[in-house]
Design a protein around this motif. Structure first.
Motif, PDB file in Angstrom:
ATOM      1  N   ALA A 360      38.368  61.280  68.389  1.00 35.15           N
ATOM      2  CA  ALA A 360      38.617  61.609  69.796  1.00 35.15           C
ATOM      3  C   ALA A 360      37.381  62.206  70.463  1.00 35.15           C
ATOM      4  CB  ALA A 360      39.795  62.573  69.906  1.00 35.15           C
ATOM      5  N   ILE A 362      33.165  62.952  69.817  1.00 39.14           N
ATOM      6  CA  ILE A 362      31.942  62.854  69.017  1.00 39.14           C
ATOM      7  C   ILE A 362      30.901  63.748  69.685  1.00 39.14           C
ATOM      8  CG2 ILE A 362      30.132  61.368  68.097  1.00 39.14           C
ATOM      9  CD1 ILE A 362      32.700  60.403  67.019  1.00 39.14           C
ATOM     10  N   VAL A 364      26.960  64.959  69.687  1.00 41.63           N
ATOM     11  CA  VAL A 364      25.601  64.696  69.244  1.00 41.63           C
ATOM     12  C   VAL A 364      24.798  65.964  69.511  1.00 41.63           C
ATOM     13  CG1 VAL A 364      23.557  63.252  69.544  1.00 41.63           C
ATOM     14  CG2 VAL A 364      25.844  62.251  69.813  1.00 41.63           C
ATOM     15  N   ASN A 365      24.364  66.629  68.466  1.00 43.88           N
ATOM     16  CA  ASN A 365      23.590  67.864  68.608  1.00 43.88           C
ATOM     17  C   ASN A 365      24.315  68.934  69.414  1.00 43.88           C
ATOM     18  OD1 ASN A 365      21.388  66.779  67.124  1.00 43.88           O
ATOM     19  ND2 ASN A 365      20.616  65.783  68.982  1.00 43.88           N
TER      20      ASN A 365
ATOM     21  N   GLU B  99      29.853  63.906  83.196  1.00 44.20           N
ATOM     22  CA  GLU B  99      29.752  65.238  83.773  1.00 44.20           C
ATOM     23  C   GLU B  99      28.736  66.047  82.974  1.00 44.20           C
ATOM     24  OE1 GLU B  99      32.512  69.245  84.543  1.00 44.20           O
ATOM     25  OE2 GLU B  99      33.299  67.594  83.349  1.00 44.20           O
ATOM     26  N   ARG B 101      27.944  69.818  82.008  1.00 48.84           N
ATOM     27  CA  ARG B 101      28.532  71.160  82.052  1.00 48.84           C
ATOM     28  C   ARG B 101      27.435  72.186  82.348  1.00 48.84           C
ATOM     29  NH1 ARG B 101      33.271  71.991  83.056  1.00 48.84           N
ATOM     30  NH2 ARG B 101      33.278  73.915  81.869  1.00 48.84           N
ATOM     31  N   LEU B 105      25.643  70.556  78.357  1.00 53.44           N
ATOM     32  CA  LEU B 105      26.289  69.478  77.606  1.00 53.44           C
ATOM     33  C   LEU B 105      26.578  68.304  78.550  1.00 53.44           C
ATOM     34  CD1 LEU B 105      28.948  71.254  75.333  1.00 53.44           C
ATOM     35  CD2 LEU B 105      26.683  70.382  74.687  1.00 53.44           C
ATOM     36  N   ILE B 107      28.803  65.215  79.115  1.00 52.20           N
ATOM     37  CA  ILE B 107      30.101  64.747  78.630  1.00 52.20           C
ATOM     38  C   ILE B 107      30.424  63.400  79.237  1.00 52.20           C
ATOM     39  CG2 ILE B 107      32.584  65.250  78.622  1.00 52.20           C
ATOM     40  CD1 ILE B 107      31.736  68.213  78.640  1.00 52.20           C
ATOM     41  N   ARG B 109      33.318  60.126  79.172  1.00 50.27           N
ATOM     42  CA  ARG B 109      34.588  59.545  78.715  1.00 50.27           C
ATOM     43  C   ARG B 109      34.318  58.067  78.506  1.00 50.27           C
ATOM     44  NH1 ARG B 109      38.775  63.110  80.267  1.00 50.27           N
ATOM     45  NH2 ARG B 109      40.149  61.764  79.081  1.00 50.27           N
ATOM     46  N   ARG B 404      37.871  58.230  75.015  1.00 50.09           N
ATOM     47  CA  ARG B 404      37.556  59.381  74.171  1.00 50.09           C
ATOM     48  C   ARG B 404      36.326  60.096  74.737  1.00 50.09           C
ATOM     49  NH1 ARG B 404      34.309  57.973  69.197  1.00 50.09           N
ATOM     50  NH2 ARG B 404      33.017  56.249  69.855  1.00 50.09           N
ATOM     51  N   PHE B 405      35.975  61.207  74.114  1.00 53.34           N
ATOM     52  CA  PHE B 405      34.882  62.046  74.587  1.00 53.34           C
ATOM     53  C   PHE B 405      33.628  61.824  73.733  1.00 53.34           C
ATOM     54  CE2 PHE B 405      38.741  64.178  75.836  1.00 53.34           C
ATOM     55  CZ  PHE B 405      38.469  64.802  77.045  1.00 53.34           C
ATOM     56  N   VAL B 406      32.502  61.596  74.398  1.00 51.36           N
ATOM     57  CA  VAL B 406      31.221  61.596  73.702  1.00 51.36           C
ATOM     58  C   VAL B 406      30.368  62.672  74.379  1.00 51.36           C
ATOM     59  CG1 VAL B 406      29.149  60.291  73.126  1.00 51.36           C
ATOM     60  CG2 VAL B 406      31.385  59.156  73.094  1.00 51.36           C
ATOM     61  N   VAL B 407      29.912  63.631  73.586  1.00 49.54           N
ATOM     62  CA  VAL B 407      29.229  64.808  74.122  1.00 49.54           C
ATOM     63  C   VAL B 407      27.822  64.858  73.540  1.00 49.54           C
ATOM     64  CG1 VAL B 407      29.298  67.319  74.326  1.00 49.54           C
ATOM     65  CG2 VAL B 407      31.443  66.008  74.191  1.00 49.54           C
ATOM     66  N   ARG B 408      26.814  64.964  74.409  1.00 49.84           N
ATOM     67  CA  ARG B 408      25.438  65.038  73.924  1.00 49.84           C
ATOM     68  C   ARG B 408      24.832  66.386  74.317  1.00 49.84           C
ATOM     69  NH1 ARG B 408      26.286  59.698  75.181  1.00 49.84           N
ATOM     70  NH2 ARG B 408      25.896  58.274  73.453  1.00 49.84           N
ATOM     71  N   GLY B 409      24.231  67.045  73.338  1.00 44.66           N
ATOM     72  CA  GLY B 409      23.625  68.339  73.601  1.00 44.66           C
ATOM     73  C   GLY B 409      22.243  68.436  72.996  1.00 44.66           C
ATOM     74  N   GLU B 410      21.722  69.640  72.988  1.00 43.53           N
ATOM     75  CA  GLU B 410      20.401  69.892  72.402  1.00 43.53           C
ATOM     76  C   GLU B 410      20.504  71.085  71.472  1.00 43.53           C
ATOM     77  OE1 GLU B 410      19.077  70.406  76.319  1.00 43.53           O
ATOM     78  OE2 GLU B 410      17.852  68.583  76.332  1.00 43.53           O
ATOM     79  N   GLN B 412      23.394  73.078  71.466  1.00 39.50           N
ATOM     80  CA  GLN B 412      24.264  74.123  72.018  1.00 39.50           C
ATOM     81  C   GLN B 412      25.340  74.545  71.012  1.00 39.50           C
ATOM     82  OE1 GLN B 412      23.206  71.526  73.745  1.00 39.50           O
ATOM     83  NE2 GLN B 412      23.144  71.918  75.949  1.00 39.50           N
TER      84      GLN B 412
END
Lengths: 421, 421
Positions: A360, A362, A364-365, B99, B101, B105, B107, B109, B404-410, B412
């Motif tokens: 649900a 994923i 990444v970092n 989006e 945040r 982050l 985000i 969908r 579903r959610f795909v979240v990319r960060g550095e 966080q």
């Protein structure tokens, strides 16, 4: 007609009263419901004292007793949570898409409430207010079936909420609290497929299985979270360490905590000993495969069960993997479709990880602990769905609505030859 | 392990092979599947001849025999329908929202396939190809359980589709045809909640009830359509006449045909006699309340059952209503949540009608017969849902996916204080 059916029908018949309020009126109602919880704090605490005494008599202890217990600050937190839901943007009536067809028909997709939502939960009294607020924010009527240990607390909270509803002319049946807490009554409720649009069970695996097995109404499940962190060969080791400690050690009893660490064999010799040391310093027990144990020693062997486990505790399963594919295969085999994390600086690898897995959420970092409705921008959440239908992942008010079609024309027909004269 | 479970597991395990194809590859596969139906037309017709002979032996007649029958042009139509699905825009991987945040982050969908879809249907062999194409277009594996009368036809169509899949390296298990057509096998399939993500029954009310009662997997239902036309006091009478004749007389056996006409008392004296005359000229039998019969004579009295009926025939229930509210109350009481139509020039009235009803499709001055996936811009449809969960109204390929959610960060984390060093 059974009493359960009678009450559920009354709830359904009252549903338009909440569905048809405009956004401002619904917000004002929810703010008043929050204020009513504050105003009735004394009565709620008295009711809770009865529940606590009853639970103590039954020998309830530890974490379960703690979940049941309310004090002044917890009651204030319940009211604040309702206030936060009140202040979220309204979702009912939202137009999500518009299209003009070649024949001139104007087609809109518009959010409407689901109708009647049944929440089945266990000992936490705060769920009573949270679920009522979120369901009603989305324009739904709600039937709450909480745990028997919390019945007095739940009824007292509901009494406060009902008083606010009275002031807004919203019938009390919109928020229906079941007081017959027998299994038979729950089964009856779960079979009212002509009345209840959705059942959401929240609680232990036993409750969720029971609900799934007995329901003839749609169920959205919230199973366990077996969340993985995969530390890729191209990971930034500092980022990977941060994600690991945040994911495993900041709160263990939640479904978005990490349960398994997978480390690429190329980075394992440098990363694993450092990770093991930091984790052990925080009191985390490690259970690993042979390769992990060779690198970071002093570790129990991990069993198959360990890789499938949601420990909800300071325990972490560890495995060294040969490749990205190996990590993906592990997650597909043992995962729960909740949340998976990759630490990598390689964008191609990240894209492959995202593409190959169907969990649900994923990350990444970013930490698995962000897998939460508030953190992902949904406002409050009613739960995290691992059912791949309707909603997947954290569910906010929007997930308690459905899109329907509104079509506007100027007399268009499909078969113009059917016209007379 | 039962054979049903074994085959369903093989289907699930093969699912990534279709989910992970890119859009072009999936389109090429579906085009080849269409071509294979054309190429194997002879074998499909031979198989269908066996089914027709078997059905005749069993005494099957009339409409049911017609639904089973294939000829060269029907086989060509099956291939063309698959080709049309191939050419639809791809939905898998579509980013529906983005989006950032406040903590940085990113985000998204993103649409992914549901996984494994089980279609349960009756005698129409074309559903085999339609359902396979639409499910696979959305990246799903599919288990098809058709009617026993059509088994040879279904197997021959599947053999053609499988041959095309072979050429693209997609395992045949992605499209699994059940050949054990016992009720026990169907029940087993419907209980595989760890394997099957969604069951879609298509057919008569008996089949749908059976599926709902025995399923432990999620079910999206397609019940009857009791569609209403409300002719408001402010209707354009010519528009109302067009909507009435198109809705009732152009095709009676479909769920988006009209079943009940509600007429405001102020317009009834001028509208009803004219409507009755035109309908009777088309062979429509009217059944009305007292007021309708007084105005348009020669009408059987309508019973409660008539107002709840999906006639699927040249029969129309009629009622004169006192007001918009009266019309809304009638539809709430007797409606099936499928499609409702209002004819009015008054925008306020139209808005009230839309707001008060929660049917899947509301038409303002447009025919109920547009309540169809193709007409509403979804491309092909797999059915029309009257379940207010996941999808509501006509369902296209998009309804066979989930966001579903795909979240990319550095790097966080939620609790920065958990960092070491």
């Amino acid at each position: 007609m059974s009493d359960i059916r009678t009450r559920a029908l009354a709830c359904r018949d009252a549903a338009p009263a909440i569905a048809m309020l405009d956004a401002d009126a619904r917000r004002a109602l929810l703010r008043d419901m929050a204020a009513a919880v504050d105003a009735h704090a004394r009565a709620i605490l008295d009711a809770n004292a009865k529940d606590m005494a009853g639970a103590a008599d039954k020998g309830v202890q530890g974490a379960m007793l703690d979940r049941l217990k309310l004090d002044a600050s917890r009651v204030a937190a319940i009211a604040n949570a309702v206030r936060e839901v009140a202040n979220l943007p309204d979702v009912v009536g939202q137009v999500t898409r518009r299209e003009i067809r070649p024949n001139g028909l104007a087609i809109e997709r518009v959010r409407i409430p689901l109708g009647v939502v049944a929440m089945i939960y266990e000992a936490r009294p705060n769920v009573t207010a949270d679920a009522a607020a979120l369901c009603m924010k989305a324009g739904n009527a709600v039937i709450l079936r909480g745990g028997s240990e919390a019945l007095h607390s739940n009824l007292a909270i509901a009494a406060a909420l009902h008083e606010a509803m009275d002031r807004h002319g919203v019938p009390r049946e919109v928020l229906t609290i079941m007081d017959d807490l027998s299994r038979e009554a729950m089964v009856q409720l779960l079979q009212l497929s002509d009345i209840v649009d959705l059942a959401i069970p929240r609680g232990g695996e036993g409750l969720i299985r029971f609900v799934t097995e007995h329901a003839r109404v749609p169920v959205i499940k919230h199973y366990k979270g077996v969340c993985h962190l995969y530390v890729d060969r191209d990971a930034d080791p500092d980022v990977a360490m941060d994600l690991l400690l945040d994911g495993k050690t900041t709160r263990t009893g939640v479904c978005n905590a990490l349960e398994t660490l997978l480390v690429h064999q190329d980075i394992a010799p440098s990363f694993l000993p450092r990770a093991a040391e930091a984790l052990r310093a925080k009191g985390v027990e490690l259970r690993g495969d042979e390769a992990s144990r060779a690198l970071a020693g002093d570790m129990k062997p991990a069993t198959e069960d360990d890789y499938a486990a949601e420990f909800l505790d300071l325990i972490l399963a560890v495995r060294v993997v040969d490749s990205l594919d190996d990590a993906i295969a592990h997650i597909r085999r043992y995962g729960s479709d909740h949340t998976e994390v990759i630490a990598t600086r390689n964008e191609t690898t990240a894209a492959q990880f995202v593409h190959a897995l169907r969990s649900a959420v994923i990350m990444v970092n970013a930490s698995s602990r962000f897998s939460d409705g508030g953190e992902l921008g949904l406002g409050a959440e009613i739960g995290i769905s691992t059912t791949r239908l309707h909603a997947y992942g954290p569910m906010g008010a929007e997930s308690l609505t459905i899109e329907r079609f509104v079509v506007r024309g100027e007399g268009q027909v499909r078969h113009p030859e059917s016209r007379t004269g």
